[in-house]
Design a protein around this motif. Structure first.
Motif, PDB file in Angstrom:
ATOM      1  N   ALA A   1      21.727  46.803  42.934  1.00 34.01           N
ATOM      2  CA  ALA A   1      22.933  46.883  42.125  1.00 34.01           C
ATOM      3  C   ALA A   1      22.700  46.362  40.716  1.00 34.01           C
ATOM      4  O   ALA A   1      23.404  46.713  39.780  1.00 34.01           O
ATOM      5  CB  ALA A   1      24.061  46.110  42.794  1.00 34.01           C
TER       6      ALA A   1
ATOM      7  N   ILE B   1      28.253  45.503  38.384  1.00 36.26           N
ATOM      8  CA  ILE B   1      27.511  45.192  39.619  1.00 36.26           C
ATOM      9  C   ILE B   1      28.430  45.296  40.821  1.00 36.26           C
ATOM     10  O   ILE B   1      28.069  45.884  41.851  1.00 36.26           O
ATOM     11  CB  ILE B   1      26.883  43.784  39.549  1.00 36.26           C
ATOM     12  CG1 ILE B   1      25.898  43.719  38.386  1.00 36.26           C
ATOM     13  CG2 ILE B   1      26.190  43.404  40.846  1.00 36.26           C
ATOM     14  CD1 ILE B   1      25.379  42.339  38.080  1.00 36.26           C
TER      15      ILE B   1
ATOM     16  N   GLN C   1      29.066  48.764  41.959  1.00 37.48           N
ATOM     17  CA  GLN C   1      27.942  49.416  42.646  1.00 37.48           C
ATOM     18  C   GLN C   1      27.566  48.767  43.968  1.00 37.48           C
ATOM     19  O   GLN C   1      26.773  49.310  44.717  1.00 37.48           O
ATOM     20  CB  GLN C   1      26.699  49.381  41.750  1.00 37.48           C
ATOM     21  CG  GLN C   1      26.865  50.216  40.512  1.00 37.48           C
ATOM     22  CD  GLN C   1      25.608  50.202  39.703  1.00 37.48           C
ATOM     23  OE1 GLN C   1      24.530  50.027  40.236  1.00 37.48           O
ATOM     24  NE2 GLN C   1      25.746  50.410  38.394  1.00 37.48           N
ATOM     25  N   SER C   2      28.120  47.558  44.196  1.00 42.82           N
ATOM     26  CA  SER C   2      27.602  46.784  45.318  1.00 42.82           C
ATOM     27  C   SER C   2      28.121  47.293  46.647  1.00 42.82           C
ATOM     28  O   SER C   2      29.204  47.861  46.736  1.00 42.82           O
ATOM     29  CB  SER C   2      27.982  45.318  45.152  1.00 42.82           C
ATOM     30  OG  SER C   2      29.372  45.198  45.308  1.00 42.82           O
TER      31      SER C   2
END
Lengths: 442, 592
Positions: free
Chosen positions: B106, B94, B97-98
């Motif tokens: 995410a 996460i 991707q955040s």
């Protein structure tokens, strides 16, 4: 309250008379108070001794005040025996502690059991019951025994019979007179008690007197021989013919003693600063209808309070008010208010009601001429003290009393009420005084 | 007569022995159908697959099965957690991707082999992490901390309840499965053993008590030998009895699954009354009523000379049997809410719980009447009846706790402490419990109306749970009854009952009730104080000619009964002069 220097008030005896005096004195003065007793370190209720034996309570339950009470209220307790008193030096000699000096001395030494010098009265297993020590002895003497004989048709006798009975010990109960508590109860009232005793399997024998207590081995009691020659085998003999003032240790002093310590109406003795209250005191001039020595709990309490007042402020004569007393014979409660002699005087009427099935009775004494109430005595009925006292003090007319009988009822809620029945009976006995059995407006 | 009593005692002990030993009777085997009946199909099949060993084995005792079940469910939970947990690897994904501000999309990038697991995780993170949307984090560690927080919420509120078993479901299941798998005599011959065991106990008790009418002599106070008795004066029999009672309450409240053999035996009775299978509290109600009935009979025999005591005891038996036991069961049979018409808040501490309120409101007619009735008892009956009769109208004539104390507890009434110290403790503790009950209930209602669970910085669910555990279970049950043989029969009523505190305040300050002292007739013997179950030093008042007006007095009337001089009387008179001293106590100083 008048300010005065602190005195040392010494009270001999921590029974109800002594402690009542101490407590009320403490409420009213700052005096140093010392209570001396050889019996127990703390005050206990003598009337509850029987309940300790029967397992209703323990010794601790019989103490009306927690031990800390005496410290909190600065009443010094001395667990010791007074050997002798030097009145001229205001000095007490004790057995264990050093001498105590007093400014005011209160003698509340209580009673001691009466013995008639029966042969064998000192044998093991023969005893009276008055003190805590007597109770301990009785506990030892009655371990694993089967049969007992109790002598004496009074309150201690019947209590001892009940105590022994509670331990499944068979009791032969010897009463010298022809009825139980014959100087107080009427024939019918005694009869009610006799019946009650017999239903409990108490072997009640009237008109029987103890002649001697026998033993073979010379140790414990084995039998009792009565005046009529009956031999009753037993393991224990309760000698309960009554008490007398406990004053022997004072006999050879300047203190004026008759049967008890003689006191005036202020409860003072012939020696200044020495007073006597409770069982050991004998009033020089008793009040009308009252005896010179009244060895009763309530009298001890009232004398104690009265003397405390006299020591604290302007003395007033002792006046206990209308006589009252109470007792319980196995399951039957007893109360009396006022003067209710066994046989009425010539100027008195007596009215008696009873309910044999329920062990209840009521006996009233009232004046023939004026019809004023003089006293009432009840078995199995609870009656209000304040109402009765007011009736007797104000010489209430028997007719008015009959009408307001309900006012004195102190039985618990939902108990059967007997007033209607009593009034009907009264109407039959005294038709000219009768009132409707269900009076209006009461 | 004596030999009949000895025989009866033996019969009673045989019955009691049967009862205690039947705790260990029977066998236990879990069936697949029981799993399917009590869990969702998904969980049941999984549990069957993974924890098959439980079903294979035959257990000898309820508690061994219950413990194995608990362990199996814990294992099952551990597996579910490993399977569905938001791992640190997930969080790394996460984080990778955040963006800032945070976007919950995410959560889609979570990795898991199985599609279903991935879906579950993403969904859960979306639910519990929705608040992260558009949030700006100063650095990665602070975002990581927030994500870990969400992960732990997912574990407690999603994984355990949905995939595994949360605490409540676990408790329910352990009990239900153990109950369902109880086999052997308690199940196959329940009616027979119900009749035998309880029949022997009742027969024995009756055979022991009834002859006392003859053997104990004429009617009257019979307290002989109480303080010589091992049972009644904290001897080994008393300690044994107290220990058994305490154990019973601990099992009842905290491990009901251990006693399913007992519960199975009362199944036939429960079915005939409510149409439902018995639960632990049906067994409890049954035993309770039985004790009140049988020991009530003992009380009736013991006090047969006193109409007050006879009526009072009769009333207690009536309310226990009818109001507490039969009527609620019959209501169940009629598909109406289970309701005890004589129970009053705050003794009935869950009266205002949302579940209870909803149940009554949903029921409509009768339910609303019950709600009104309950409110009427609190607001009208308590003050009005207490004004006229004192708190005794409830505590020693109606109440169930009082009913047990006055019957089963009667042999122990003398063990209450009479010290000033106990009185001090009592005044603190009972009023604190009342305050606790009020605060707890206010919180519950606050949550009910506002749907907020935070209240004065406290969690209202937490308060009610704490109250239920410490006051509802431990104090009123384990201590309240289990301590009979140690501290007397009214430990709960004296130190804990919030309703008694409320009734007591009315009795103390605005009531016609008092115990009157009869002039100067007291001899200070101490019977009244000794036999006061509430630990009131009655003698202290009686010997000074003072009426007894104490908030704790439940008006049992035993002080008046045991008084050998007829000094005490329970009265409802006018309020005037209630606190006055009797004029007769002292020598007549004033008149001279």
């Amino acid at each position: 309250m008048r300010k005065r220097p602190k005195r040392h008030v010494v009270i001999i005896g921590n029974g109800i008379a002594g402690i009542s005096c101490a407590r009320h004195l403490r409420k009213q003065t700052e005096d140093k108070i010392t209570l001396i007793s050889s019996e127990t370190p703390h005050f206990f209720s003598r009337t509850a001794l029987m309940y300790i034996y029967m397992g209703h309570m323990t010794y601790d339950h019989t103490k009306p005040y927690e031990d800390s009470f005496w410290i909190k209220h600065k009443i010094d307790l001395l667990h010791d025996r007074v050997k002798s008193i030097a009145f001229e030096k205001k000095r007490l000699s004790l057995e264990r502690t050093r001498d105590v000096f007093y400014d005011e001395l209160v003698l509340a030494t209580g009673s001691t059991p009466r013995f008639l010098g029966w042969p064998g009265q000192d044998l093991k297993g023969a005893q009276a019951l008055y003190s805590y020590q007597d109770l301990q002895e009785m506990e030892k003497n009655t371990q694993n025994i089967q049969r007992a004989v109790v002598i004496g048709g009074g309150l201690i006798g019947i209590e001892m019979a009940e105590m022994l009975h509670s331990r499944d010990i068979h009791v032969v109960y010897l009463v010298r007179e022809n009825s139980f508590w014959g100087n107080i109860l009427s024939e019918e009232e005694s009869e009610l008690i006799h019946q009650h005793l017999r239903t409990q399997n108490i072997d009640l024998r009237l008109n029987e007197e103890l002649k001697e207590i026998q033993t073979k081995k010379g140790e414990g009691v084995e039998a009792v021989l009565t005046a009529k020659g009956t031999l009753i085998p037993c393991d224990f003999v309760g000698l309960c013919i009554g008490v007398r003032p406990n004053v022997d240790f004072l006999r050879k002093t300047d203190l004026e003693i008759g049967k008890g310590i003689l006191v005036d109406e202020f409860l003072g003795t012939n020696i200044a600063h020495v007073h006597a209250i409770g069982d050991c005191a004998e009033l020089k001039s008793p009040l009308p209808h009252r005896r010179a020595i009244e060895a009763v709990w309530y009298v001890g309490r009232m004398m104690g309070e009265s003397l405390a007042h006299n020591l604290a402020s302007q003395p007033k004569p002792y006046n206990p008010g209308v006589w009252f007393n109470s007792a319980k014979f196995f399951e039957i409660e007893y109360q009396v208010y006022g003067s209710v002699p066994r046989n009425p005087k010539t100027d008195e009427h007596v009215f008696f009601w009873r309910n044999l099935k329920e062990n209840k009775s009521l006996r009233l004494i009232f004046g023939k001429e004026k019809g004023e109430i003089r006293g009432g005595q009840m078995l199995g009925l609870r009656q209000r003290h304040d109402v009765w006292e007011e009736w007797i003090r104000n010489e209430k007319h028997i007719k008015d009393l009959m009408e307001s009988l309900e006012k004195a009822n102190f039985d618990p809620e939902f108990f059967r009420e007997y007033e209607v029945e009593i009034r009907e009976e009264f109407g039959k006995a005294f038709p000219h005084l009768s009132v409707p059995s269900i009076p209006s407006g009461t | 007569m004596k030999s009949l009593q000895r025989l009866s005692l033996a019969v009673f002990l045989l019955g009691l022995g049967g009862f205690l030993s039947s705790f260990f009777w029977g066998g236990y085997q879990v069936q697949k159908e029981d799993l399917l009946k009590n869990m969702t199909e998904e969980k049941a099949l999984r549990f069957y697959q993974e924890q098959y060993h439980i079903l294979e084995k035959k257990y000898d005792f309820g508690f061994t099965l219950a413990q194995s079940l608990e362990k199996a469910m814990d294992d099952f939970n551990t597996k579910r957690i490993t399977e569905y947990e938001i791992t640190s690897r997930d969080i790394d994904l996460i984080l990778n991707q955040s963006r800032s501000p945070f976007d919950t999309s995410a959560f889609h990038g979570l990795g898991a082999k199985k599609e279903s697991v991935r879906y579950f995780k993403t969904k859960a993170m979306q639910i519990y992490g929705s608040w992260l949307q558009d949030k700006i984090f100063v650095d990665k560690p602070s975002l990581r901390a927030s994500l870990e927080q969400v992960g732990s919420q997912v574990r407690s509120y999603e994984i355990l309840p949905k995939k595994g078993f949360d605490v409540y479901e676990k408790d329910r299941l352990v009990y239900a499965l153990t109950k369902a798998s109880t086999q052997g005599l308690p199940r196959t011959h329940s009616l027979f053993f119900l009749c035998c065991i309880y029949g022997l106990c009742i027969l024995g008790a009756l055979g022991y008590f009834l002859p006392q009418i003859k053997t104990e002599g004429p009617a009257g106070i019979k307290n002989k030998g109480i303080f010589h008795s091992s049972m009644k004066n904290r001897g080994y029999l008393g300690i044994l009895t107290g220990s058994i009672l305490i154990l019973f309450y601990l099992v009842l409240y905290f491990k009901p699954s251990y006693m399913t053999s007992w519960i199975c035996m009362v199944d036939p009775l429960s079915r005939s009354l409510s149409g439902h299978e018995a639960g632990p509290f049906f067994l409890y109600g049954f035993l309770y009523t039985l004790c009140v009935g049988v020991m009530g009979l003992r009380m009736l025999i013991r006090y047969r000379h006193s109409p007050y005591q006879m009526l009072r005891t009769g009333s207690l038996i009536f309310f226990q049997l009818g109001f507490a036991f039969l009527i609620p069961e019959i209501l169940l049979r009629l598909n109406q809410p289970y309701f005890d018409f004589k129970n009053i808040w705050p003794l009935d501490y869950d009266f205002f719980f949302d579940s209870e309120l909803n149940k009554l409101i949903k029921n409509g007619g009768l339910g609303l009447f019950m709600l009104g009735w309950g409110m009427g008892l609190i607001l009208l009956a308590v003050p009005i009846l207490t004004y006229f009769f004192g708190k005794r109208w409830y505590c020693s004539w109606v109440c169930g706790c009082g009913g047990l104390a006055e019957t089963l507890g009667d042999p122990y009434r003398q063990l209450s402490s009479k010290s000033l110290f106990s009185w001090k403790i009592e005044r603190y503790s009972i009023h604190l419990v009342l305050v606790f009950a009020v605060v707890m209930t206010a919180g519950v209602l606050y949550t009910y109306w506002t749907e907020q669970s935070e209240y004065w910085g406290m969690n209202t669910y937490g308060i009610r749970k704490t109250y239920g555990f410490f006051i509802g279970s431990i104090f009123s049950g384990v201590v309240g009854t289990g301590f009979y043989p140690f501290m007397g029969s009214r430990v709960w009523c004296r130190f804990g009952c919030p309703l008694a505190a409320y009734l007591g305040l009315v009795q103390r300050f605005k009531s016609r009730f008092r115990i009157t002292t009869n002039g100067g007739q007291c001899i200070s013997c101490g019977n009244c104080s000794t036999y006061c179950e509430m630990g009131i030093d009655v003698r202290w008042y009686a010997q000074r000619g003072q009426n007894i007006i104490r908030s704790s007095c439940v008006g049992c009337g035993v002080c008046s009964s045991v008084c050998p001089r007829g000094v005490l009387n329970l009265e409802n008179k006018t309020e005037k002069g209630r606190f006055d001293l009797s004029p007769n106590i002292s020598a007549k100083l004033s008149q001279i």
